[in-house]
Scaffold this active site. Structure first.
Site, PDB file in Angstrom:
ATOM      1  N   HIS A 282       0.826  -1.214   0.000  1.00 41.84           N
ATOM      2  CA  HIS A 282       0.000   0.000   0.000  1.00 41.84           C
ATOM      3  C   HIS A 282       0.859   1.262   0.000  1.00 41.84           C
ATOM      4  O   HIS A 282       0.625   2.207   0.751  1.00 41.84           O
ATOM      5  CB  HIS A 282      -0.969   0.000   1.183  1.00 41.84           C
ATOM      6  CG  HIS A 282      -1.892  -1.184   1.201  1.00 41.84           C
ATOM      7  ND1 HIS A 282      -2.631  -1.579   0.110  1.00 41.84           N
ATOM      8  CD2 HIS A 282      -2.174  -2.081   2.177  1.00 41.84           C
ATOM      9  CE1 HIS A 282      -3.342  -2.654   0.407  1.00 41.84           C
ATOM     10  NE2 HIS A 282      -3.080  -2.987   1.659  1.00 41.84           N
ATOM     11  N   ASN A 424       2.849  10.959   9.101  1.00 39.86           N
ATOM     12  CA  ASN A 424       4.065  11.049   9.899  1.00 39.86           C
ATOM     13  C   ASN A 424       4.848   9.749   9.819  1.00 39.86           C
ATOM     14  O   ASN A 424       4.305   8.686  10.036  1.00 39.86           O
ATOM     15  CB  ASN A 424       3.725  11.350  11.359  1.00 39.86           C
ATOM     16  CG  ASN A 424       3.240  12.766  11.569  1.00 39.86           C
ATOM     17  OD1 ASN A 424       3.855  13.715  11.118  1.00 39.86           O
ATOM     18  ND2 ASN A 424       2.107  12.913  12.280  1.00 39.86           N
ATOM     19  N   HIS A 530       2.775  12.920   1.420  1.00 39.02           N
ATOM     20  CA  HIS A 530       1.342  12.807   1.664  1.00 39.02           C
ATOM     21  C   HIS A 530       0.649  12.039   0.544  1.00 39.02           C
ATOM     22  O   HIS A 530       1.213  11.866  -0.520  1.00 39.02           O
ATOM     23  CB  HIS A 530       0.717  14.196   1.791  1.00 39.02           C
ATOM     24  CG  HIS A 530       1.175  14.923   3.016  1.00 39.02           C
ATOM     25  ND1 HIS A 530       2.086  15.956   2.973  1.00 39.02           N
ATOM     26  CD2 HIS A 530       0.874  14.748   4.322  1.00 39.02           C
ATOM     27  CE1 HIS A 530       2.312  16.400   4.198  1.00 39.02           C
ATOM     28  NE2 HIS A 530       1.596  15.678   5.034  1.00 39.02           N
TER      29      HIS A 530
END
Length: 530
Positions: A282, A424, A530
């Site tokens: 993923h 994070n 991100h």
């Protein structure tokens, strides 16, 4: 609007890429189509024994200005644009001696290839096609009557259409050709404008166009209810877009996304520095390691998180050998990508019919430039690729204790991995291998805790007496805003930390590191992902 079939009686061919040209021209001539052409294209057809009329003979003007002016003439554009069912158009054509052109075959000057070869500014300018795009747009606009072919891949479909319709083409077929033609001129102009923006140093031009060429239609996107396709951008960067698939079923949307993430990560590690392996699930690393052999690198990466590695993507920085392939084949793996595979490895994987094996022409250059795009509602974010890199000389020791040589090597390794972990990001590394990865959490403390939990879980699976995080180093993709994340890493057993620094509470974090006896270095660079 007419939907009638229309015959091809007259064709204009002017191509830079001569692939398939003679076969196409011969097939058209055999159907009685009159052939018009220019320059090198006309010569190639004449050399093959075909009867060709020069465009200059039709226009009454010679090719001039080094070929810059040859097709920009009313006789050519009138022949492409005249509406056959408009009496005024046809009367004007007759009055000015303009004959209809029913087929235009044009591929453009090789601008993209010229740029890719690193040509100088003036050479790139000379490879910007003018007459070609003008003719393509004219023919595409008049697709009610005119066929326009811009890709060699459409030669065979054109001839099949003529065979199926007794020398004629259908309106639906001409529509598809026109759409492809406009996409080609759009992509061409996008390449020119993007190159020029770079050439003049304009990082944020007023208008930016992104183009791609269809590589693969996909069964679906991230989920079965989403339609999807894979487009390439024409760059030669090694990776999933330029890889050769040796075996296995078709790649899915998620396969392509994860394989790209895996290969970009493993490309951080030069083969000269030793074998390396990255296992991705993923789009996040679940194990990354170096080893004295490729097999050892794989096994050490696998031991970071064996559970997540099942059904994952494996990327290698060296040629896949049989010994490594044998280990990989023991569990279900979706994709393996590497800069080569020996025959023994290929033979072993041949028995794994669902495993995709991709071979690339080398590793990606992590320091190379390029753009990254992200769609948002009503717009698009554009930024440079994250090609930031640091070395030992870039680090600032901020604690009383400096890292040891081994800690320093692991800190730099962990930092390369953290760059590819969703923020994070917290990465524990010991002896050149990840032992815990915490990704994508809203709190840096949670990422630290998850990474430590994974390390403890693997200790149990591997039968280790203690967590492998003990004696490890830890990387954080951004600064610790408070000391709690650092203390969580220390509690897990980390002895050294690498982080960007820059928090208002750096002093507090440094003091906590000193209190815990940790070594800590600042990079001055962060790696949000991100």
């Amino acid at each position: 609007m007419t939907t009638d079939l229309h015959p091809i009686r007259r064709a204009l061919l002017s191509v830079s890429d001569k692939t398939g040209l003679i076969e196409l021209a011969q097939a058209l001539a055999a159907r009685g189509v009159e052939l018009l052409s220019t320059g090198g294209t006309a010569k190639a057809m004449r050399d093959a024994g075909l009867a060709v009329k020069d465009v200059s003979e039709v226009t009454g003007f010679p090719e001039m200005m080094d070929g810059r002016v040859k097709t920009l003439h009313p006789v050519v554009h009138g022949g492409l644009l005249a509406l056959r069912d408009n009496d005024a158009h046809m009367a004007a054509a007759t009055a000015h001696g303009i004959k209809e052109i029913d087929l235009l075959v044009v591929n453009l000057y090789p601008f993209e290839e010229t740029v890719a070869k690193g040509a100088d500014y003036d050479t790139c300018i000379e490879n910007i096609d003018i007459g070609g795009p003008a003719m393509i747009r004219a023919a595409a606009k008049n697709h009610r009557f005119v066929n326009v072919v811009v890709d060699v891949e459409d030669y065979a479909p054109l001839l099949a259409e003529l065979d199926a319709n007794d020398g004629q083409t259908s309106y639906a077929f001409r529509q598809r050709l026109a759409q492809t033609a406009y996409a080609r001129t759009g992509a061409y102009d996008a390449a020119v404008s993007s190159w020029m923006a770079d050439a003049i140093g304009d990082a944020a031009p007023r208008r930016r166009v992104v183009a791609g060429k269809l590589a693969q239609t996909l069964r679906y996107g991230e989920n079965p209810h989403q339609k999807a396709a894979f487009y390439t951008d024409g760059s030669a960067r090694p990776g999933v877009a330029t890889a050769q698939q040796l075996q296995g079923k078709e790649l899915s949307y998620n396969n392509i996304n994860d394989t790209d993430a895996a290969f970009e990560l493993v490309s951080e590690f030069l083969p000269a520095d030793g074998p390396a392996c990255a296992i991705i699930k993923h789009a996040n690393p679940c194990g990354v390691a170096r080893g004295t052999s490729l097999k050892e690198a794989y096994m050490r990466a696998f031991d970071c998180d064996r559970t997540s590695a099942f059904g994952g993507i494996i990327a290698l920085n060296n040629i896949l050998d049989a010994e490594t392939a044998e280990e990989i084949a023991k569990i279900f793996t979706e994709v393996v990508i590497a800069p080569g595979a020996d025959q023994g490895a290929r033979d072993i994987f041949a028995a794994k019919k669902n495993l995709r094996l991709l071979i690339t022409p080398g590793l990606a250059n992590p320091a190379a430039g390029g753009m990254a795009y992200k769609q948002v509602s009503g717009g698009m974010l554009v930024q440079d690729k994250d090609n930031g890199r640091i070395g030992a000389d870039d680090l600032k020791v901020v604690t009383r204790r400096a890292p040891s040589d081994q800690e320093l090597a692991d800190l730099l390794f962990a930092w390369k991995v953290a760059k590819h972990v969703k923020s994070n990001a917290i990465v524990y590394v010991k002896d050149g291998a990840t032992v815990g990865v915490g990704a994508g959490q809203m709190s840096r403390v949670d990422s630290s805790t998850i990474a430590a939990l994974k390390a403890r879980r693997m200790a149990g699976e591997l039968g280790l007496p203690d967590t492998p995080a003990k004696g490890s180093v830890v990387a954080s993709d951004a600064f610790f805003p408070f000391a709690d994340g650092l203390l969580a890493a220390a509690e897990a057993g980390a002895t050294a930390i690498i982080q960007p620094g820059g928090s208002m509470r750096d002093d507090e974090v440094i003091a906590a590191a000193d209190e815990a006896g940790l070594a800590m270095v600042f990079t001055g660079m962060r790696h949000f992902r991100h």
